[in-house]
Design an enzyme around this catalytic site. Sequence first.
Site, PDB file in Angstrom:
ATOM      1  N   ASP A 142       0.882  -1.178   0.000  1.00 18.27           N
ATOM      2  CA  ASP A 142       0.000   0.000   0.000  1.00 18.27           C
ATOM      3  C   ASP A 142       0.912   1.218   0.000  1.00 18.27           C
ATOM      4  O   ASP A 142       2.127   1.100   0.197  1.00 18.27           O
ATOM      5  CB  ASP A 142      -0.888  -0.012   1.266  1.00 18.27           C
ATOM      6  CG  ASP A 142      -1.778   1.228   1.372  1.00 18.27           C
ATOM      7  OD1 ASP A 142      -2.375   1.625   0.362  1.00 18.27           O
ATOM      8  OD2 ASP A 142      -1.860   1.816   2.474  1.00 18.27           O
ATOM      9  N   SER A 143       0.309   2.404  -0.148  1.00 14.15           N
ATOM     10  CA  SER A 143       1.093   3.636  -0.074  1.00 14.15           C
ATOM     11  C   SER A 143       1.579   3.890   1.358  1.00 14.15           C
ATOM     12  O   SER A 143       2.496   4.662   1.565  1.00 14.15           O
ATOM     13  CB  SER A 143       0.228   4.819  -0.520  1.00 14.15           C
ATOM     14  OG  SER A 143      -0.869   4.948   0.367  1.00 14.15           O
ATOM     15  N   CYS A 195      -4.442  -1.587  -1.827  1.00 15.17           N
ATOM     16  CA  CYS A 195      -4.657  -0.157  -2.038  1.00 15.17           C
ATOM     17  C   CYS A 195      -5.592  -0.015  -3.234  1.00 15.17           C
ATOM     18  O   CYS A 195      -5.329  -0.593  -4.296  1.00 15.17           O
ATOM     19  CB  CYS A 195      -3.309   0.488  -2.336  1.00 15.17           C
ATOM     20  SG  CYS A 195      -3.415   2.189  -2.897  1.00 15.17           S
ATOM     21  N   GLU A 252      -2.564   8.828   8.222  1.00 19.29           N
ATOM     22  CA  GLU A 252      -1.099   8.703   8.235  1.00 19.29           C
ATOM     23  C   GLU A 252      -0.485   9.525   9.376  1.00 19.29           C
ATOM     24  O   GLU A 252       0.634   9.271   9.787  1.00 19.29           O
ATOM     25  CB  GLU A 252      -0.500   9.124   6.879  1.00 19.29           C
ATOM     26  CG  GLU A 252      -0.751   8.123   5.751  1.00 19.29           C
ATOM     27  CD  GLU A 252       0.036   6.803   5.892  1.00 19.29           C
ATOM     28  OE1 GLU A 252       1.132   6.813   6.477  1.00 19.29           O
ATOM     29  OE2 GLU A 252      -0.481   5.765   5.431  1.00 19.29           O
ATOM     30  N   CYS A 254     -11.087   2.926   0.083  1.00 11.18           N
ATOM     31  CA  CYS A 254      -9.671   3.225   0.320  1.00 11.18           C
ATOM     32  C   CYS A 254      -9.311   2.433   1.557  1.00 11.18           C
ATOM     33  O   CYS A 254     -10.065   2.448   2.540  1.00 11.18           O
ATOM     34  CB  CYS A 254      -9.476   4.722   0.551  1.00 11.18           C
ATOM     35  SG  CYS A 254      -7.824   5.143   1.164  1.00 11.18           S
ATOM     36  N   HIS A 284      -7.316   2.876   3.806  1.00 11.94           N
ATOM     37  CA  HIS A 284      -7.102   3.668   5.022  1.00 11.94           C
ATOM     38  C   HIS A 284      -8.419   3.909   5.781  1.00 11.94           C
ATOM     39  O   HIS A 284      -8.415   4.143   6.985  1.00 11.94           O
ATOM     40  CB  HIS A 284      -6.507   5.036   4.687  1.00 11.94           C
ATOM     41  CG  HIS A 284      -5.035   5.027   4.393  1.00 11.94           C
ATOM     42  ND1 HIS A 284      -4.509   4.474   3.257  1.00 11.94           N
ATOM     43  CD2 HIS A 284      -3.985   5.520   5.088  1.00 11.94           C
ATOM     44  CE1 HIS A 284      -3.182   4.631   3.255  1.00 11.94           C
ATOM     45  NE2 HIS A 284      -2.846   5.274   4.361  1.00 11.94           N
TER      46      HIS A 284
HETATM   47  N1  DGL Z   1      -4.855   3.175   0.905  1.00  8.95           N
HETATM   48  C1  DGL Z   1      -4.894   3.603  -0.431  1.00  8.95           C
HETATM   49  C2  DGL Z   1      -6.170   3.298  -1.149  1.00  8.95           C
HETATM   50  O1  DGL Z   1      -6.782   2.295  -0.829  1.00  8.95           O
HETATM   51  C3  DGL Z   1      -4.135   4.797  -0.872  1.00  8.95           C
HETATM   52  C4  DGL Z   1      -4.377   6.077  -0.234  1.00  8.95           C
HETATM   53  C5  DGL Z   1      -3.419   7.097  -0.756  1.00  8.95           C
HETATM   54  O2  DGL Z   1      -2.220   6.807  -0.777  1.00  8.95           O
HETATM   55  O3  DGL Z   1      -3.863   8.171  -1.160  1.00  8.95           O
HETATM   56  O4  DGL Z   1      -6.573   3.971  -2.052  1.00  8.95           O
END
Ligand code: DGL
Length: 289
Positions: free
Chosen positions: A15-16, A78, A161, A193, A195
């Site tokens: 993931d990011s 992600c 984050e 997402c 997150h």
């Molecule tokens: N967790 C990620 C997603 O599912 C990426 C969020 C990001 O880096 O902007 O899209």
Amino acid sequence: MGESLSTAAPIGIFDSGVGGLTVARAIIDLLPHEQILYVGDGANGPYGPKPADQVREFSIDIGDYLVDQGCKAIVIACNTATAASFQILQERYEERYDIPVFGVIQPAVRRAIATTRSGRVGVIATEGTVQSGAYDDAFRLLNDDIEVVSAACPRFVDFVERGITTGRQILGLAENYLAPLQQAGVDTLVLGCTHYPLLSGVIQMVIGPDVTLVSSSEETAKDVMRVLSEKNLLAPESKLPHEALTEDAVMREPVRRFETTGDPERFAELARRFLGSMVGNVTATTLTN
Ligand code: DGL
């Protein structure tokens, strides 16, 4: 690359940043014997505001690294990276080396379709994911009758984050982002997402108890389990320490490696908060062997 896959090899997850840990946790819950190699791309995240071709390059760099590390499966934990690179990673690893590649969008769509009663579904995601139209395409493919209302929530990732998952600021933000979905009267809301499940308390509070939140983590984990089982790639069911009857039978816990291209201490602190003691040492990676 390309040697025959070993059942003991790790599942690669990326993931990011820390969002993909929500998927990692679901995989660890279902498959506690598996070795895990998780990479958070802290140096390049957030992916949401970045152009799709750049996100695709980041995904290929991490995917190549995971394959070079001997991973037997790649999980794109992600949505933004799934939208930008699922097809290319499938061609690169699955078609060439028979290494299965999993994205998180289709599993979430499947769950949302099974959940909705009114047929009106909301999707919240990063700008990159919303702009890609990947959710609209996936819904259309599986059930053309579903009405999809999407909203980008650009600042959510930044808060997660920074470890901020409650409080007035995030509540205000959620009220703004979710207003159009409330007006549309959705009965199911996809957390598009990885997150966002870390913000599910705030999101549920704002959207109200009658709307069911759907995240892709459990569904993705089930896909991983099914495909690894079909390919005879599940890790041997060695006894975990608490299951072992004699001391001889005690096997070590499977190795779960957590790496980041960003600051390992910051990542470790957040990851332990979200995932608990299963996060051991976090190491810095430059994505080279
Ligand atoms: N967790 C990620 C997603 O599912 C990426 C969020 C990001 O880096 O902007 O899209």
